[in-house]
Every structure is written in structure tokens, then in C-alpha cells.
Design an enzyme around this catalytic site. Structure first.
Site, PDB file in Angstrom:
ATOM      1  N   TYR A   1       0.738  -1.159  -0.026  1.00  0.00           N
ATOM      2  CA  TYR A   1       0.112  -0.017   0.109  1.00  0.00           C
ATOM      3  C   TYR A   1       0.685   1.220  -0.142  1.00  0.00           C
ATOM      4  O   TYR A   1       0.263   2.411   0.344  1.00  0.00           O
ATOM      5  CB  TYR A   1      -0.899  -0.043   1.155  1.00  0.00           C
ATOM      6  CG  TYR A   1      -2.114  -0.769   1.213  1.00  0.00           C
ATOM      7  CD1 TYR A   1      -2.119  -2.086   0.591  1.00  0.00           C
ATOM      8  CD2 TYR A   1      -3.289  -0.571   1.784  1.00  0.00           C
ATOM      9  CE1 TYR A   1      -2.779  -3.245   0.531  1.00  0.00           C
ATOM     10  CE2 TYR A   1      -4.344  -1.566   1.924  1.00  0.00           C
ATOM     11  CZ  TYR A   1      -4.282  -2.911   0.888  1.00  0.00           C
ATOM     12  OH  TYR A   1      -5.077  -3.663   1.212  1.00  0.00           O
TER      13      TYR A   1
ATOM     14  N   LYS B   1       4.285 -14.736   1.277  1.00  0.00           N
ATOM     15  CA  LYS B   1       4.047 -15.536   0.231  1.00  0.00           C
ATOM     16  C   LYS B   1       5.708 -15.717  -0.454  1.00  0.00           C
ATOM     17  O   LYS B   1       5.823 -15.528  -1.631  1.00  0.00           O
ATOM     18  CB  LYS B   1       3.370 -14.718  -0.800  1.00  0.00           C
ATOM     19  CG  LYS B   1       2.825 -15.675  -2.089  1.00  0.00           C
ATOM     20  CD  LYS B   1       2.067 -17.078  -1.667  1.00  0.00           C
ATOM     21  CE  LYS B   1       1.804 -17.775  -3.167  1.00  0.00           C
ATOM     22  NZ  LYS B   1       1.110 -19.117  -2.855  1.00  0.00           N
TER      23      LYS B   1
ATOM     24  N   ASP C   1      -1.997 -18.304   1.164  1.00  0.00           N
ATOM     25  CA  ASP C   1      -2.975 -19.219   0.643  1.00  0.00           C
ATOM     26  C   ASP C   1      -3.335 -20.228   1.765  1.00  0.00           C
ATOM     27  O   ASP C   1      -4.575 -20.566   2.021  1.00  0.00           O
ATOM     28  CB  ASP C   1      -2.560 -19.608  -0.423  1.00  0.00           C
ATOM     29  CG  ASP C   1      -1.336 -20.325  -0.652  1.00  0.00           C
ATOM     30  OD1 ASP C   1      -0.435 -19.768   0.029  1.00  0.00           O
ATOM     31  OD2 ASP C   1      -0.995 -20.999  -1.568  1.00  0.00           O
TER      32      ASP C   1
ATOM     33  N   ASP D   1      -5.047  -7.304   5.425  1.00  0.00           N
ATOM     34  CA  ASP D   1      -6.180  -6.644   4.806  1.00  0.00           C
ATOM     35  C   ASP D   1      -7.297  -7.767   4.743  1.00  0.00           C
ATOM     36  O   ASP D   1      -8.497  -7.735   5.069  1.00  0.00           O
ATOM     37  CB  ASP D   1      -6.079  -5.603   3.987  1.00  0.00           C
ATOM     38  CG  ASP D   1      -7.283  -4.705   3.498  1.00  0.00           C
ATOM     39  OD1 ASP D   1      -8.400  -5.045   4.244  1.00  0.00           O
ATOM     40  OD2 ASP D   1      -7.090  -3.822   2.771  1.00  0.00           O
TER      41      ASP D   1
ATOM     42  N   ASP E   1     -10.598  -9.623   7.143  1.00  0.00           N
ATOM     43  CA  ASP E   1     -11.747  -9.786   6.464  1.00  0.00           C
ATOM     44  C   ASP E   1     -12.411 -11.239   6.588  1.00  0.00           C
ATOM     45  O   ASP E   1     -13.621 -11.671   7.114  1.00  0.00           O
ATOM     46  CB  ASP E   1     -12.081  -9.603   4.889  1.00  0.00           C
ATOM     47  CG  ASP E   1     -12.587  -7.998   4.780  1.00  0.00           C
ATOM     48  OD1 ASP E   1     -12.202  -7.209   5.479  1.00  0.00           O
ATOM     49  OD2 ASP E   1     -13.259  -7.780   3.737  1.00  0.00           O
TER      50      ASP E   1
HETATM   51  N1  GGG Z   1     -13.836   1.652   8.319  1.00  0.00           N
HETATM   52  C1  GGG Z   1     -12.931   2.532   7.541  1.00  0.00           C
HETATM   53  C2  GGG Z   1     -13.088   2.142   5.899  1.00  0.00           C
HETATM   54  O1  GGG Z   1     -14.171   2.870   5.504  1.00  0.00           O
HETATM   55  N2  GGG Z   1     -12.539   1.155   5.724  1.00  0.00           N
HETATM   56  C3  GGG Z   1     -12.673   0.552   4.123  1.00  0.00           C
HETATM   57  C4  GGG Z   1     -11.464   0.558   3.637  1.00  0.00           C
HETATM   58  O2  GGG Z   1     -11.638   0.188   2.406  1.00  0.00           O
HETATM   59  N3  GGG Z   1     -10.468   0.053   4.174  1.00  0.00           N
HETATM   60  C5  GGG Z   1      -9.209  -0.234   3.426  1.00  0.00           C
HETATM   61  C6  GGG Z   1      -8.176  -0.453   4.461  1.00  0.00           C
HETATM   62  O3  GGG Z   1      -8.344  -0.766   5.669  1.00  0.00           O
HETATM   63  O4  GGG Z   1      -6.923  -0.219   4.198  1.00  0.00           O
END
Ligand code: GGG
Length: 354
Positions: A137, A189, A222, A246, A250
Site C-alpha cells: 500500500y 508468500k 493461501d 487486510d 476480512d
Molecule cells: N472503516 C474505515 C473504512 O471505510 N474502511 C474501508 C476500507 O476500504 N479500508 C481499507 C483499509 O483498511 O486499508
């Protein structure tokens, strides 16, 4: 009475619904513990972009810097490209304030149904520690022949030994502090990415040698994705790069029942700058404005903020109130199978706060 100044950026979509609710909880928790929270609201985000062509004003960082912490809702709007919203607000704040540790706990609260058939309350209890200022990033790159048929895009990841070392050390220290399984899992990785991820592996081994009391595991991303589903109970602290952290967070959010329960902290562990607290979820345009978004991810993020500001007992009170509401199972938003509103869930948390 001690006063903390909290910068508040509600942002976009459901961010504008969850932030007022988390402020109600924060105000009550602070009052109970004889602390004063002074909120400074900043109306930055998509509406600011439509008006002024930027997500936040040029002097935004200078306005945030003197604050003790930042509470953020969500950023993102269907009519603005996601890279514009993210790079115009969230990422510059994380980088400028060197919030290098993105801490994303995932705990399966008793009373909440995980989509994993076998998982019982309390059995999933892990923290994803995501490197938050460099890696994939870093925004290093560019276009050649932009918008031409022969267009080329180059995006370079940046991995520094300093950057990897400090996030890995943070993960080990967290495993010791949590005092649960005392296990750190490193995610790479490095079979395919033979430079950056090899540097990560080497650095991980060097730091691990300084923590002989902590068990270690190294997984390719993976395999980690698979094992988050297959054996989530085996994880304690999981450390990975910006992108891998990231994605994995999730997965960890959904296996504890809902993205609406996933809290996060963007920490400057050295406390030179304000740290930022936000739910993992985004602006959720599909449910925005309906009054049904789950406020608990933001309320739990606010609890992490109280903890960071060394209001440990206030933080524990908020977490316990959330846990009690979830255990009771009467008041819950649709993402958890209920029909309560955002406000009703907050009312229930406030009632448990006493
Ligand atoms: N809660 C903050 C938000 O809107 N996160 C959405 C997002 O796309 N986050 C990407 C990240 O955490 O790098």
C-alpha cells in the site's frame, strides 16, 4: 477532571450512522470514570470531495495532530473511485502519523453464530496485526502511456527491515501481553515473492529468537486463508503485510459472525502521534440510511481507543456491555439475524453499561 480531545471523522455512508452511536457510549463510559471527552467533528469524506475536489482539506493533518486520538467511521462512495477515497483520507492519515500497527481482533462472542458449523462462543480468539504504512500500500508506481492502448502500470511494494522488524516485534509483544496461546503466526508468500517476503521471513526469525517463550508458525497466505476456516481456534496473534493483513482480517471478521463486529485500531505504538480507531467495515452503501447498520464494530473500536488512552476499566466496561447484549441475543441488527435498529442496539449497550 482529565480531558481528552477526540477528532471524529464520521465519513461516508453508514459511517455517519455508527459514529453518533459510538459517541453516546463513549460519553457514558467516560462520565462513569470521571473523564471528559471533547469531540471535534470533521465533515470530511465524499461530500467534501464533491464540494471541494478533495476528501479532506490541505491542512487536515495539522488539525488532527494535536488531538489525543481519532475516531473514524467509514470512507467510500459509489460515485467516487475507491482508490480516490482511500488515498485521499484513510491512507495519508495512517502514514503521516506513522500508525504502523493495524490491530484487528476477532473474538467469537458467546451467543453469536459463526458461519463455521463447529465454532462455539469463545473458541475463536485471534488478533490480526497488519503492517500499516508500507508494503503493497506504499503507493509507489505510475502509469506509462496512460489511457493509451499500450498502457503500462507499475506498482511497487516497499518492504524495509525497519518496517518489518517493528511490526513483528509488536506482534510478539502483543502475544506476551495477551498471555493466551503465546503463539505468533507469520504470513508471507515467500515461495513466489523471493525478495520482499524473504526479507520478511528472515526478519521474523531474528525477532522470534528474542522471544523464546512464544511459539511461532510461518504460513503462506493461501494456506493461512484455508486454516482460518479449517482451524481458526489454533491462531493467537497473526502478523502479515498490509495487503495480506487486510484480506485475512476480512476472513477473521466473518468467521466471528459479522463484519459488523470487527473493530480495529491504527496505532502509533510510540505515541508520538494520535492513533486512529475505526470499524473494519466500509461505508456499506447498500444499507446506508436505513438505520440498520450494526454499531458494535465501531463501539468496540471506541473501546480500543479508551484502552489506548489508558482508560482500561472504561474499555473493559464497554466490551462487557457489548458481550452481555450479544449473549442475551434479544437485541441485534439484521446482519446477526435480528430486526433491531442501530439505535436500539446502542440503547441496549447503554443499559448494560449501567
Ligand atoms: N472503516 C474505515 C473504512 O471505510 N474502511 C474501508 C476500507 O476500504 N479500508 C481499507 C483499509 O483498511 O486499508
Amino acid at each position: 477532571m482529565r480531558t481528552f480531545t477526540i477528532a471524529v471523522i464520521a465519513g461516508d455512508g453508514v459511517g455517519t450512522e455508527v459514529i453518533p452511536q459510538s459517541k453516546r457510549v463513549l460519553e457514558k463510559a467516560a462520565r462513569k470514570h470521571q473523564v471528559n471527552l471533547s469531540f471535534q467533528d470533521f465533515d470530511w469524506g465524499a461530500e467534501h470531495y464533491f464540494r471541494w475536489g478533495r476528501m479532506m482539506p490541505a491542512g487536515a493533518i495539522d488539525l488532527l495532530q494535536p488531538c489525543d486520538a481519532i475516531l473514524l467511521g467509514a470512507v467510500g462512495h459509489p460515485d467516487i473511485p475507491d482508490h480516490t477515497t482511500l488515498n485521499g483520507l484513510l491512507l495519508p492519515i495512517r502514514r503521516t502519523f506513522d500508525q504502523y500497527a493495524n490491530v484487528r481482533p476477532a473474538y467469537l462472542y458467546p451467543g453469536v453464530q459463526s458461519p463455521l458449523a463447529k465454532a462455539k462462543g469463545g473458541e475463536i480468539d485471534l488478533v490480526v496485526v497488519r503492517e500499516n504504512t508500507e508494503g503493497e500500500y506504499a503507493q509507489v508506481g505510475g502509469f506509462v502511456y496512460q489511457l493509451q492502448p499500450e498502457e503500462v502500470a507499475i506498482q511497487t511494494s516497499v518492504f524495509t527491515r525497519r518496517g518489518v522488524e517493528r511490526i513483528v516485534r509488536f506482534a510478539f509483544e502483543l502475544a506476551v501481553k495477551r498471555n493466551k496461546k503465546r503463539r505468533v503466526t507469520s504470513i508471507t508468500k515467500s515461495n513466489a515473492q523471493g525478495f520482499s517476503m524473504v526479507l520478511w521471513d528472515r526478519t521474523f526469525q531474528d525477532v522470534a529468537a528474542k522471544f523464546p517463550q512464544v511459539e511461532t508458525e510461518s504460513l503462506l497466505v493461501d494456506a493461512a486463508a484455508m486454516n482460518f476456516i479449517r482451524r481458526p481456534e489454533s491462531f493467537d496473534v497473526v502478523v502479515g503485510s498490509n495487503l495480506f493483513g487486510d484480506i485475512l482480517s476480512d476472513i477473521s471478521a466473518i468467521i466471528i459472525g459479522s463484519m459488523g463486529l470487527a473493530a480495529s485500531a491504527n496505532l502509533d505504538p510510540l505515541r508520538r502521534f494520535p492513533s486512529m480507531f475505526e470499524p473494519v467495515h466500509g461505508s456499506a452503501p447498500d444499507i446506508a440510511g436505513k438505520g440498520v447498520v450494526n454499531p458494535l464494530a465501531t463501539i468496540l473500536s471506541a473501546a480500543m481507543m479508551l484502552d489506548h488512552l489508558q482508560m482500561d476499566q472504561a474499555a473493559r466496561d464497554v466490551e462487557s456491555a457489548v458481550a452481555a447484549v450479544l449473549a442475551e441475543g434479544k437485541v441485534r441488527t439484521p446482519d446477526l439475524g435480528g430486526s433491531s435498529s442501530t439505535e436500539e442496539v446502542t440503547d441496549a449497550v447503554l443499559e448494560k453499561l449501567g
